[in-house]
Structures are given as C-alpha cells and as structure tokens.
Design a protein around this motif. Structure first.
Motif, PDB file in Angstrom:
ATOM      1  N   ALA A 117       0.731  -1.207   0.058  1.00  0.00           N
ATOM      2  CA  ALA A 117      -0.037  -0.137   0.142  1.00  0.00           C
ATOM      3  C   ALA A 117       0.920   1.247  -0.047  1.00  0.00           C
ATOM      4  O   ALA A 117       0.409   2.408   0.391  1.00  0.00           O
ATOM      5  CB  ALA A 117      -0.847   0.016   1.377  1.00  0.00           C
ATOM      6  N   THR A 118       2.069   1.090  -0.490  1.00  0.00           N
ATOM      7  CA  THR A 118       3.134   2.196  -0.309  1.00  0.00           C
ATOM      8  C   THR A 118       2.749   3.113  -1.189  1.00  0.00           C
ATOM      9  O   THR A 118       2.591   4.525  -0.512  1.00  0.00           O
ATOM     10  CB  THR A 118       4.299   1.860  -0.765  1.00  0.00           C
ATOM     11  N   SER A 119       2.144   3.340  -2.347  1.00  0.00           N
ATOM     12  CA  SER A 119       1.805   4.299  -3.289  1.00  0.00           C
ATOM     13  C   SER A 119       0.730   5.074  -2.689  1.00  0.00           C
ATOM     14  O   SER A 119       0.430   6.322  -2.830  1.00  0.00           O
ATOM     15  CB  SER A 119       1.554   3.868  -4.769  1.00  0.00           C
ATOM     16  N   ALA A 120      -0.377   4.501  -2.146  1.00  0.00           N
ATOM     17  CA  ALA A 120      -1.483   5.018  -1.457  1.00  0.00           C
ATOM     18  C   ALA A 120      -1.443   5.867  -0.119  1.00  0.00           C
ATOM     19  O   ALA A 120      -1.982   6.557   0.032  1.00  0.00           O
ATOM     20  CB  ALA A 120      -2.707   4.031  -1.498  1.00  0.00           C
ATOM     21  N   TRP A 121      -0.448   5.041   0.650  1.00  0.00           N
ATOM     22  CA  TRP A 121      -0.410   5.629   1.811  1.00  0.00           C
ATOM     23  C   TRP A 121       0.700   6.572   2.337  1.00  0.00           C
ATOM     24  O   TRP A 121       0.697   7.500   3.376  1.00  0.00           O
ATOM     25  CB  TRP A 121      -0.402   4.414   2.962  1.00  0.00           C
ATOM     26  N   LEU A 122       1.951   6.324   1.785  1.00  0.00           N
ATOM     27  CA  LEU A 122       2.995   7.264   2.066  1.00  0.00           C
ATOM     28  C   LEU A 122       3.539   8.167   0.966  1.00  0.00           C
ATOM     29  O   LEU A 122       3.425   8.231  -0.066  1.00  0.00           O
ATOM     30  CB  LEU A 122       4.381   6.133   2.103  1.00  0.00           C
ATOM     31  N   PRO A 123       3.939   9.279   1.390  1.00  0.00           N
ATOM     32  CA  PRO A 123       4.647  10.371   0.553  1.00  0.00           C
ATOM     33  C   PRO A 123       5.645   9.768  -0.244  1.00  0.00           C
ATOM     34  O   PRO A 123       6.500   8.686   0.456  1.00  0.00           O
ATOM     35  CB  PRO A 123       5.193  11.290   1.575  1.00  0.00           C
ATOM     36  N   GLN A 124       5.662   9.872  -1.579  1.00  0.00           N
ATOM     37  CA  GLN A 124       6.649   9.313  -2.468  1.00  0.00           C
ATOM     38  C   GLN A 124       8.089  10.175  -2.505  1.00  0.00           C
ATOM     39  O   GLN A 124       7.836  11.298  -2.919  1.00  0.00           O
ATOM     40  CB  GLN A 124       6.173   9.161  -3.969  1.00  0.00           C
ATOM     41  N   ARG A 125       8.976   9.371  -2.076  1.00  0.00           N
ATOM     42  CA  ARG A 125      10.285  10.442  -2.068  1.00  0.00           C
ATOM     43  C   ARG A 125      11.463   9.650  -2.149  1.00  0.00           C
ATOM     44  O   ARG A 125      11.511   8.578  -1.262  1.00  0.00           O
ATOM     45  CB  ARG A 125      10.368  11.202  -1.043  1.00  0.00           C
ATOM     46  N   GLU A 126      12.562   9.801  -2.773  1.00  0.00           N
ATOM     47  CA  GLU A 126      13.930   9.020  -2.847  1.00  0.00           C
ATOM     48  C   GLU A 126      14.781   9.486  -1.619  1.00  0.00           C
ATOM     49  O   GLU A 126      15.620  10.367  -1.920  1.00  0.00           O
ATOM     50  CB  GLU A 126      14.340   9.201  -4.152  1.00  0.00           C
ATOM     51  N   GLU A 127      14.323   8.951  -0.467  1.00  0.00           N
ATOM     52  CA  GLU A 127      15.125   9.564   0.616  1.00  0.00           C
ATOM     53  C   GLU A 127      15.359   8.489   1.802  1.00  0.00           C
ATOM     54  O   GLU A 127      14.282   7.859   2.032  1.00  0.00           O
ATOM     55  CB  GLU A 127      14.275  10.624   1.497  1.00  0.00           C
ATOM     56  N   SER A 128      16.492   8.287   1.960  1.00  0.00           N
ATOM     57  CA  SER A 128      17.174   7.319   2.910  1.00  0.00           C
ATOM     58  C   SER A 128      16.548   7.579   4.342  1.00  0.00           C
ATOM     59  O   SER A 128      16.602   8.577   4.919  1.00  0.00           O
ATOM     60  CB  SER A 128      18.522   6.767   2.949  1.00  0.00           C
ATOM     61  N   THR A 129      15.589   6.690   4.913  1.00  0.00           N
ATOM     62  CA  THR A 129      14.826   6.711   6.008  1.00  0.00           C
ATOM     63  C   THR A 129      15.565   5.458   6.730  1.00  0.00           C
ATOM     64  O   THR A 129      15.457   4.286   6.611  1.00  0.00           O
ATOM     65  CB  THR A 129      13.469   6.360   6.119  1.00  0.00           C
ATOM     66  N   LEU A 130      16.552   5.778   7.916  1.00  0.00           N
ATOM     67  CA  LEU A 130      16.888   4.732   8.753  1.00  0.00           C
ATOM     68  C   LEU A 130      16.437   4.320  10.029  1.00  0.00           C
ATOM     69  O   LEU A 130      16.460   3.114  10.544  1.00  0.00           O
ATOM     70  CB  LEU A 130      18.447   5.300   9.307  1.00  0.00           C
ATOM     71  N   ALA A 131      15.268   5.135  10.602  1.00  0.00           N
ATOM     72  CA  ALA A 131      14.718   4.751  11.625  1.00  0.00           C
ATOM     73  C   ALA A 131      13.384   5.352  11.435  1.00  0.00           C
ATOM     74  O   ALA A 131      12.934   6.497  11.089  1.00  0.00           O
ATOM     75  CB  ALA A 131      15.267   5.081  12.918  1.00  0.00           C
ATOM     76  N   ALA A 132      12.439   4.551  12.322  1.00  0.00           N
ATOM     77  CA  ALA A 132      10.766   4.946  12.129  1.00  0.00           C
ATOM     78  C   ALA A 132      10.439   4.607  13.834  1.00  0.00           C
ATOM     79  O   ALA A 132      10.718   3.531  14.118  1.00  0.00           O
ATOM     80  CB  ALA A 132      10.039   4.340  11.220  1.00  0.00           C
ATOM     81  N   GLN A 133       9.316   5.476  14.330  1.00  0.00           N
ATOM     82  CA  GLN A 133       8.856   5.302  15.390  1.00  0.00           C
ATOM     83  C   GLN A 133       7.365   5.507  15.523  1.00  0.00           C
ATOM     84  O   GLN A 133       6.948   6.607  15.230  1.00  0.00           O
ATOM     85  CB  GLN A 133       9.366   6.055  16.456  1.00  0.00           C
ATOM     86  N   PRO A 134       6.503   4.382  15.662  1.00  0.00           N
ATOM     87  CA  PRO A 134       5.098   4.837  15.625  1.00  0.00           C
ATOM     88  C   PRO A 134       4.766   5.675  16.960  1.00  0.00           C
ATOM     89  O   PRO A 134       5.403   5.445  18.040  1.00  0.00           O
ATOM     90  CB  PRO A 134       4.367   3.406  15.714  1.00  0.00           C
ATOM     91  N   ALA A 135       3.858   6.563  16.660  1.00  0.00           N
ATOM     92  CA  ALA A 135       3.575   7.798  18.054  1.00  0.00           C
ATOM     93  C   ALA A 135       2.273   8.262  17.521  1.00  0.00           C
ATOM     94  O   ALA A 135       2.121   8.764  16.530  1.00  0.00           O
ATOM     95  CB  ALA A 135       4.860   8.525  18.020  1.00  0.00           C
ATOM     96  N   ASP A 136       1.398   8.498  18.360  1.00  0.00           N
ATOM     97  CA  ASP A 136       0.193   9.148  18.357  1.00  0.00           C
ATOM     98  C   ASP A 136       0.486  10.708  18.686  1.00  0.00           C
ATOM     99  O   ASP A 136       0.265  11.322  19.627  1.00  0.00           O
ATOM    100  CB  ASP A 136      -0.885   8.802  19.256  1.00  0.00           C
ATOM    101  N   VAL A 137       1.110  11.193  17.671  1.00  0.00           N
ATOM    102  CA  VAL A 137       1.832  12.785  17.614  1.00  0.00           C
ATOM    103  C   VAL A 137       0.406  13.525  17.910  1.00  0.00           C
ATOM    104  O   VAL A 137       0.870  14.567  18.776  1.00  0.00           O
ATOM    105  CB  VAL A 137       2.556  13.331  16.616  1.00  0.00           C
ATOM    106  N   ASP A 138      -0.463  13.533  17.234  1.00  0.00           N
ATOM    107  CA  ASP A 138      -1.456  14.544  17.503  1.00  0.00           C
ATOM    108  C   ASP A 138      -2.720  14.235  18.379  1.00  0.00           C
ATOM    109  O   ASP A 138      -3.687  14.845  18.419  1.00  0.00           O
ATOM    110  CB  ASP A 138      -2.072  14.858  15.872  1.00  0.00           C
ATOM    111  N   GLY A 139      -2.594  13.130  18.950  1.00  0.00           N
ATOM    112  CA  GLY A 139      -3.489  12.824  19.988  1.00  0.00           C
ATOM    113  C   GLY A 139      -4.926  12.262  19.681  1.00  0.00           C
ATOM    114  O   GLY A 139      -5.752  12.675  20.244  1.00  0.00           O
TER     115      GLY A 139
END
Length: 398
Positions: free
Chosen positions: A287-309
């Motif tokens: 579901a990458t194309s539908a759900w994620l911003p499309q960019r050629e950028e290396s991402t080394l880490a991700a953290q799930p977090a309810d940022v906006d509550g």
C-alpha cells in the motif's frame, strides 16, 4: 498504561484532551558524548528501579552509554555502571533475563561476532555474563521475546547470512537451538520485529534486511518456518531495509508492516519506505503508493507515535546527513495519520534539531504524562525534545 515487554518497552498513551505537543529542545542538557559518538540504537526502561525511564545506547566501537533519569527528564551519564567493552555494538534488547524483576541488557555486535549480556543488580549496576551466550554471530539486530510460550525471554540475533535463536533455560541460561528452530536467512538482517501476524496466538517475526525481507511463522512452540513467497510482496527495485515496525495502520485489528528503507550500499536500491497491509492471516499487500509520501530519501529509523493525540498512530522518521558523522543535521519528519494515508506535517520539530538518526524513542521521559522524543545520532549530539504542552499540527506551530 505502560507495558514492559521482553524486547521492547511499549508505552501506550490513552487518547486524552491534549493535541499535538510542543517540545522544548533539551539536547544541550544531555551528557556530552566522547570519541566519535556513533550511537546506533537506544532503548528506554527503568534500569535503576526508581520509577522513571532511563536510556541505554549502543555505541559503535566505544563503551555503550547509560543515561540515568532524575524523573524530570534530566539525565546523568552512568556509563561507568556498564562493562567497559568497546565492541561493534549495533542494537540493544532490554528484558528480565534472570527472573529477578529488573531489566537486563543484551547487545548485538557485528564485527566482533560476540553478543553481550549484562545482568542488572537492581540499582542500575551491570555485570558482564556474556559467556552464557555461547554463540558467534555477526549480528546487527537482537530481539528478546517469548518464542515458545513459557513466559521466559528467548533471544533472536539477526545475522549476516545466518541468524540465531537462543532459548532461555531458566535463571538466565541459554542454549543455541537455531538449527532445529529457524529456517535459512538471507543476507544482511538489520532489524527484527515480533508480533502475531496470522492471528494464531503466538509471536511471528518480521526481518528487515539489506538483501531480502522475510517473515518467520511460529508454530506456537518456538519453531519457525519461512512464510510463503507470496506472503510478503517483493519491491520493484532492490530494497535495503534498516528498520521494521509493526503497527495496525488501517484499524482492522491486525498488524501491518512499515519498512524504513535506504540506499547506502546498493546503488540500485530504492530508498522509498514501504507500507504493507495485512489481510489478517499473515499475507500482505503493498500500500506504499496510496499511503506514504513518495520520495527518494533514505530513512534509517521510524517510530510509531500518536503525535496529534487522535488515537491513531503516526510515524516519526529520521534520515541521514552523513554516514561518516562529520555532519549530523538531517531533520526529523512527522508523518501524520489522516485515516487513509500518512501526510507530512511541517513545523513540528524545533530549529536546530537534526541528527544522523539511527533510532528514535517516544516515551514520557520527564514525568508529565505526555510523550517526549529522544534521537540516537551516529556522530554529533543526540537529540532530546521534552514536551511542554499542546500545539497544532496543521498550523505548522510546534
């Protein structure tokens, strides 16, 4: 509600009245690093038994770091409480290894081929008992989890070509049962996550790798089989994955997979991160194309977090400015869950906050019941953002 698992300290914040938090940049208040300061991974847990969250950091070819919290998000360097080993430390797991109700430390080492295990005396002073891990493995990943349902933390080391599963025999003693319990591993495992992917009540494994990502399906007794080739769709281009996160993004009650991808060693690899949705039985669709911003950028880490509550888990991601550590100013990104996609939110991070992000923690570090952000940086200072109150994600005001 705070849940302490074997390999991950999961901190869940109930949906409350607070909106997107403001943060104060407290990075300058962290104890200074020594040497190159190549932080590779960080875990949070109450290591000294005083009721707040401390941080332990895997350091590459330097003594690992222990930062003790005073309860208000002020940290002191207690690294002298750790063994003085200076290995090629890559990742850390926290678990009660020996059943004495405190958190011990397990470290995956790459070039040394020697995993480490440190036992806690309950006050945050650690003893090296690495000889109990009688295995040589070139590992970038380690996970402490209950593989066979006996309520004891077993250890999975994600290796280069060969991974290992060590079964807990009780009292912190381990036996390597890899040949009887694991299928073959493709090259270059960088991360491993555990969750019940097929709804059968046991923990399966997702392996993020430099060569090919994999799913190991648990039979309930801690014996794993490689999932069917169709279960995990291959990317169109080669995939170098550095981080694998399990999160139910579509609110259907099962665990989906986010892969943080890079282009570091393979010039043909796509650094586009990927999102794979679970059908509830452990088979995934892209579901990458539908759900994620499309960019050629290396991402080394991700953290799930309810940022906006809003009760939905967003993603905090980190990129790389310079692998050598000479500069460390790549920004954090905040991907806000909009119900059917993740959308970039601007203005959430503070000016001057940048890192070669190799790990991200989302935890209440200053005791105010709202989560804070800690970033482990390969070179340059680590970053600490302490929450100070609500803001507004859509306005761009942090």
């Amino acid at each position: 509600m705070r849940l302490i698992g074997f390999g991950t300290l999961a901190i869940l914040f109930a949906h409350a009245a607070w909106a997107t938090p403001q943060w104060r940049n407290a990075s300058a208040e962290l104890p200074a690093k020594e040497g190159r300061g190549f932080a590779m991974n960080a875990k949070a847990g109450d290591l000294d038994g005083d009721g707040d969250l401390d941080i332990v950091i895997a350091m590459e070819f330097e003594r690992n770091r222990l930062l003790l919290n005073d309860g208000a998000g002020r940290f002191s360097d207690a690294s002298a409480n750790l063994p003085s080993n200076a290995c090629d430390s890559e990742e850390i797991a926290l678990a009660d290894i020996d059943g004495d109700a405190d958190l011990d430390i397990v470290v995956a080492n790459e070039d040394d081929l020697r995993p480490e295990m440190y036992l806690n005396d309950g006050s945050g002073i650690f003893t090296d008992v690495s000889e109990r891990l009688n295995v040589r493995v070139k590992a970038n990943a380690v996970l402490a989890f209950d593989a066979n349902g006996d309520a004891r933390p077993d250890l999975f080391f994600g290796g280069d070509k060969v991974s290992h599963l060590l079964m807990n025999q009780g009292n912190g003693q381990y036996r390597d049962e890899s040949s009887a319990r694991l299928p073959d591993t493709f090259a270059g495992v960088q991360d491993v996550a555990a969750g019940d992917l097929d709804a059968d009540g046991d923990l399966d494994l997702v392996l993020g790798a430099e060569d090919r990502n994999q799913i190991y399906v648990n039979d309930g007794q801690g014996r794993f089989a490689l999932a069917a080739p169709t279960a995990l769709p291959r990317a169109a281009k080669p995939e170098e994955t550095r981080d694998a996160e399990l999160v139910d993004v579509d609110s259907d009650g099962d665990l989906d997979v986010f892969f943080a991808n890079v282009r570091l060693w393979n010039p043909n690899a796509s650094p586009q991160s990927r999102l794979l949705l679970n059908d509830g039985r452990g088979a995934f669709s892209d579901a990458t194309s539908a759900w994620l911003p499309q960019r050629e950028e290396s991402t080394l880490a991700a953290q799930p977090a309810d940022v906006d509550g809003d009760g939905r888990l967003d993603l905090i991601t980190g990129t790389l400015a310079d692998l050598t550590g000479a500069t460390s100013n790549a920004p954090l990104r905040f991907l806000i869950h909009r119900g059917d996609r993740f959308e970039d939110a601007q203005g959430l991070a503070l000016d001057g906050v940048g890192a070669n992000t190799f790990d991200i923690l989302w935890a209440d570090l200053n005791g105010d019941a709202t989560p804070d952000v800690f970033v482990a940086s390969r070179g340059g200072p680590d970053q600490l953002l302490l929450s100070t109150g609500p803001g507004n994600a859509d306005s761009g005001t942090p």
